[in-house]
Design a protein around this motif. Structure first.
Motif, PDB file in Angstrom:
ATOM      1  N   ASP A 175       0.991  -1.171  -0.220  1.00 40.82           N
ATOM      2  CA  ASP A 175       0.270  -0.188   0.069  1.00 40.82           C
ATOM      3  C   ASP A 175       0.954   1.659  -0.091  1.00 40.82           C
ATOM      4  N   ASN A 176       1.881   1.115   0.546  1.00 40.22           N
ATOM      5  CA  ASN A 176       2.977   2.308   0.888  1.00 40.22           C
ATOM      6  C   ASN A 176       4.282   2.527  -0.355  1.00 40.22           C
ATOM      7  N   LEU A 177       4.639   1.240  -0.922  1.00 42.06           N
ATOM      8  CA  LEU A 177       5.914   0.875  -2.409  1.00 42.06           C
ATOM      9  C   LEU A 177       4.473   1.144  -3.422  1.00 42.06           C
ATOM     10  N   SER A 178       2.846   0.600  -3.781  1.00 36.98           N
ATOM     11  CA  SER A 178       3.088   0.177  -5.210  1.00 36.98           C
ATOM     12  C   SER A 178       2.685   1.450  -5.651  1.00 36.98           C
ATOM     13  N   VAL A 179       2.990   1.647  -7.249  1.00 36.93           N
ATOM     14  CA  VAL A 179       3.118   2.531  -8.494  1.00 36.93           C
ATOM     15  C   VAL A 179       1.421   2.381  -8.470  1.00 36.93           C
ATOM     16  N   ILE A 180       0.593   1.956  -8.523  1.00 35.09           N
ATOM     17  CA  ILE A 180      -0.896   2.107  -8.777  1.00 35.09           C
ATOM     18  C   ILE A 180      -1.698   2.516  -7.211  1.00 35.09           C
ATOM     19  N   SER A 181      -0.523   2.366  -6.192  1.00 38.18           N
ATOM     20  CA  SER A 181      -1.846   2.425  -4.901  1.00 38.18           C
ATOM     21  C   SER A 181      -2.487   3.332  -4.727  1.00 38.18           C
ATOM     22  N   ASP A 182      -3.481   4.290  -4.386  1.00 38.46           N
ATOM     23  CA  ASP A 182      -3.832   5.034  -4.835  1.00 38.46           C
ATOM     24  C   ASP A 182      -3.820   6.597  -3.347  1.00 38.46           C
ATOM     25  N   ALA A 186      -2.434   9.673  -4.473  1.00 44.06           N
ATOM     26  CA  ALA A 186      -2.599  11.313  -3.924  1.00 44.06           C
ATOM     27  C   ALA A 186      -1.507  12.169  -3.858  1.00 44.06           C
ATOM     28  N   ALA A 187      -0.354  11.001  -2.996  1.00 42.00           N
ATOM     29  CA  ALA A 187       1.240  11.601  -2.784  1.00 42.00           C
ATOM     30  C   ALA A 187       1.420  12.400  -3.064  1.00 42.00           C
ATOM     31  N   THR A 188       1.964  11.481  -4.743  1.00 39.79           N
ATOM     32  CA  THR A 188       2.740  12.572  -5.856  1.00 39.79           C
ATOM     33  C   THR A 188       1.649  13.097  -6.614  1.00 39.79           C
ATOM     34  N   ARG A 189       1.059  12.766  -6.659  1.00 39.57           N
ATOM     35  CA  ARG A 189       0.002  14.370  -7.153  1.00 39.57           C
ATOM     36  C   ARG A 189       0.425  15.824  -6.512  1.00 39.57           C
ATOM     37  N   ASP A 197      10.246   8.288  -9.040  1.00 41.89           N
ATOM     38  CA  ASP A 197      11.235   9.179  -7.804  1.00 41.89           C
ATOM     39  C   ASP A 197      10.955   8.824  -5.954  1.00 41.89           C
ATOM     40  N   LYS A 198       9.578   9.467  -5.911  1.00 43.60           N
ATOM     41  CA  LYS A 198       8.641   8.870  -4.934  1.00 43.60           C
ATOM     42  C   LYS A 198       9.069   7.561  -3.870  1.00 43.60           C
ATOM     43  N   PHE A 199       9.187   6.541  -4.634  1.00 43.14           N
ATOM     44  CA  PHE A 199       9.176   4.870  -5.033  1.00 43.14           C
ATOM     45  C   PHE A 199      10.944   4.937  -4.585  1.00 43.14           C
ATOM     46  N   SER A 377       6.960  11.382   0.079  1.00 40.13           N
ATOM     47  CA  SER A 377       7.309   9.610   0.999  1.00 40.13           C
ATOM     48  C   SER A 377       6.978   9.661   2.519  1.00 40.13           C
ATOM     49  N   PHE A 378       6.699  10.779   3.012  1.00 38.37           N
ATOM     50  CA  PHE A 378       6.242  11.351   4.516  1.00 38.37           C
ATOM     51  C   PHE A 378       4.812  10.565   4.472  1.00 38.37           C
TER      52      PHE A 378
END
Length: 461
Positions: A175-182, A186-189, A197-199, A377-378
C-alpha cells in the motif's frame, strides 16, 4: 477583482470546514461502533461526510454565491486533481481485470509453491508484500490472502494473531510502495513528483523495515505441527501483467500508458487463458471504474473545498503555526509526519488523510526546502503506519473479521496490534531518516522550477 495569485491573509477560522469534515467522519464511526455496527467507520461514505463541510464553507466565506461556486469548481478542476482521478479509475480497471482473469490466485499459489512450509508465516508476509505492491490495495490483499493465512495458522497450530499481523504488515508494505496505490497517486500528485522518484525515496525506508520483519517471522513463525497445503495450481502467464506494470512504472514510463497497457495485456491474457471473454473483459473494466467512484468523487470534492479554504487563508494559517515550530528541514519533516498521523487517526483512511494534508505538506516543502520526494514519501509512509495499526481501520477489521467468517477461533482487532511489527519498524526507519539522512534522493531539488535539478538540466539542453 481579487487577484488569486496573491497569498491570502492567514485565517485560522477558514479551517473550520475541514475540522467539521473530520469530526463528522469520526463521530459517525464512533456512534455506529457503539451501536455494534461492523466496519462502523466505513458505513457512511466519505463523500457524504464532506457535504456538511462544503455547505459550511459556502455559508461562512465572504463573497457572492457565484464567486464561491467558481472557487469550488476551480479547485475540483485543478490539473493535479483531474490527473489523480483519471489514474484512480485506470488503476481500478487494471486491478479488477487482472483479478478476474485469475492473476491474484496464480500469484498466491505460485508464491506458496516456492516457500518451505516451516517458514510459512514469513511466507505469508512475503506473499502479502508482493500482492499489495502489484495490485496497489492493502484491503484487496488481505481479502485475497486472508483465508489462506487463517487456514495455514489452524493447520500449523500457529498463533492466529501472529499470522494476521504478518498478513496486515505485508499488505501495508505494498500500500505504501505500489505505484498504482491510491495513496501513492495522492501523495505524488499533491507534491508534484514522479512516482518512480517517490518510490526510490520510499524504498530506502520500507525495505529495511520489511527485511527485519521477515527475519523475525522466520525465527518466531515456525509451525508447531506439519502444514499440508492443497494443490497449488497457478499459471505464470497470469502474473506477467503485474510484473509489467511494476517494472515499466519504475522504468519511468508514463503512468497512463503503463496502466492502459496493463489493462489491455491483462485482458488479452485473460481471454487467451479462458478466464475472460470480450464481454466480461469490458464489464470488468467498467466495474474497476465503478470501484473507484468513492475515492474519485471524494478527491474532486476535497479539491474544491481545499481551494476555498486555501483562498480564505486556512492553509496559510496552518503553515504559519507549523512555521513557529519548524526551524529547519528536520523539524519541518517531523511536522508533516505528525500532521499525517493525526489526520489518519481521525479519518481512518490513509488516502483521505493524504488528500487533506497534501496542500499543507507542499507549502511546508516550499518554505523549509523539504525535498517534495521526501514529503510525498512521508505522507504515504506515516498514513500507512497509522492506518496499519488503528484497530478501527479497514485493514485490521477485515483481518479480524475473517476469523469469524471462516469458523475459527475469533480474534479481536486489539489482539492483532502487538504483532504489527512491520508498521512499527517502518515508523522507526522513517524517523531515523530525519536525523540520519540515508533516504535522501541523490540529485537535489530545484525549488524555483519545482523539478529535480537533473531534469531541469536535461530540459535546458
Amino acid at each position: 477583482m481579487e487577484n488569486k495569485n496573491l497569498k491570502p491573509k492567514a485565517n485560522g477560522a477558514a479551517l473550520l470546514p475541514f475540522i467539521v469534515f473530520v469530526l463528522v467522519y469520526l463521530a459517525t464511526g464512533i456512534i455506529l461502533n457503539s451501536m455494534g455496527v461492523e466496519m462502523a467507520f466505513y458505513q457512511v461514505a466519505a463523500p457524504v461526510c464532506i457535504l456538511p463541510a462544503i455547505i459550511l464553507a459556502f455559508i461562512m466565506f465572504k463573497g457572492s454565491i457565484d464567486d464561491k461556486f467558481n472557487d469550488f469548481v476551480r479547485g475540483c478542476g485543478d490539473e493535479n486533481i483531474i490527473i489523480m482521478c483519471l489514474i484512480y479509475i485506470l488503476a481500478g480497471a487494471f486491478a479488477t481485470v487482472s483479478k478476474s482473469s485469475g492473476g491474484v490466485d496464480s500469484v498466491v499459489n505460485f508464491a506458496l509453491s516456492l516457500i518451505p512450509v516451516q517458514y510459512i508465516t514469513a511466507g505469508i508476509f512475503l506473499i502479502s508484500c508482493f500482492i499489495s505492491i502489484s495490485t496497489g490495495t492493502s484491503v484487496g490483499t488481505i481479502s485475497a490472502v486472508g483465508p489462506i493465512a487463517v487456514g495455514v495458522a489452524a493447520k500449523g497450530n500457529l498463533p492466529l494473531s501472529l499470522v494476521l499481523g504478518a498478513l496486515v504488515g505485508g499488505a501495508m508494505f505494498g500500500d505504501n510502495l505500489s505505484v498504482i496505490s491510491d495513496t501513492t497517486i495522492a501523495a505524488t500528485r499533491t507534491q508534484n513528483v514522479g512516482m518512480k522518484d517517490k518510490f526510490r525515496a520510499n524504498i530506502k525506508i520500507a525495505v529495511p523495515a520489511a527485511v527485519i520483519t521477515f527475519v523475525i517471522l522466520l525465527i518466531v513463525g515456525k509451525p508447531e505441527s506439519e502444514v499440508v497445503l492443497d494443490d497449488l495450481n497457478y499459471n505464470f502467464i497470469l502474473i506477467v501483467p503485474y510484473l509489467f506494470v511494476l517494472i515499466s512504472a519504475l522504468a519511468g514510463m508514463n503512468v497512463f500508458l503503463v496502466l492502459t497497457s496493463g489493462i489491455v495485456l491483462s485482458g488479452i491474457i485473460g481471454i487467451f487463458t479462458g478466464g475472460l471473454t470480450m464481454m466480461t473483459f469490458a464489464q470488468n473494466i467498467f466495474e474497476g471504474f465503478s470501484g473507484m467512484f468513492e475515492i474519485f468523487l471524494l478527491s474532486l470534492l476535497t479539491g474544491g473545498l481545499s481551494y476555498m479554504v486555501s483562498s480564505n487563508g486556512g492553509i496559510e494559517w496552518l503553515v504559519e503555526k507549523i512555521r513557529s515550530f519548524a526551524k529547519d528541514v528536520k523539524s519541518a519533516e517531523i511536522s508533516i509526519a505528525l500532521l499525517t498521523l493525526l489526520t489518519d487517526a481521525a479519518t481512518a483512511n490513509n488516502t483521505v488523510a493524504i488528500i487533506i494534508d497534501g496542500p499543507v505538506a507542499k507549502e511546508i516543502s516550499r518554505d523549509f526546502k523539504v525535498d517534495p520526494r521526501r514529503s510525498a514519501s512521508f505522507l504515504d509512509t506515516f498514513s500507512c503506519v497509522m492506518q496499519g495499526i488503528i484497530p478501527y481501520g479497514a485493514q485490521i477489521l477485515i483481518a479480524a473479521g475473517l476469523t469469524k467468517e471462516l469458523g475459527t477461533l475469533a480474534v479481536s482487532p486489539v489482539q492483532i496490534i502487538p504483532f504489527l511489527w512491520y508498521q512499527a519498524l517502518l515508523a522507526v526507519f522513517a524517523i531515523l531518516s530525519i536525523f540520519i539522512r540515508f533516504a535522501d534522493p541523490k540529485d537535489k531539488w530545484d525549488f524555483e522550477n519545482d523539478v529535480p535539478l537533473s531534469e531541469n538540466n536535461i530540459n535546458a539542453k
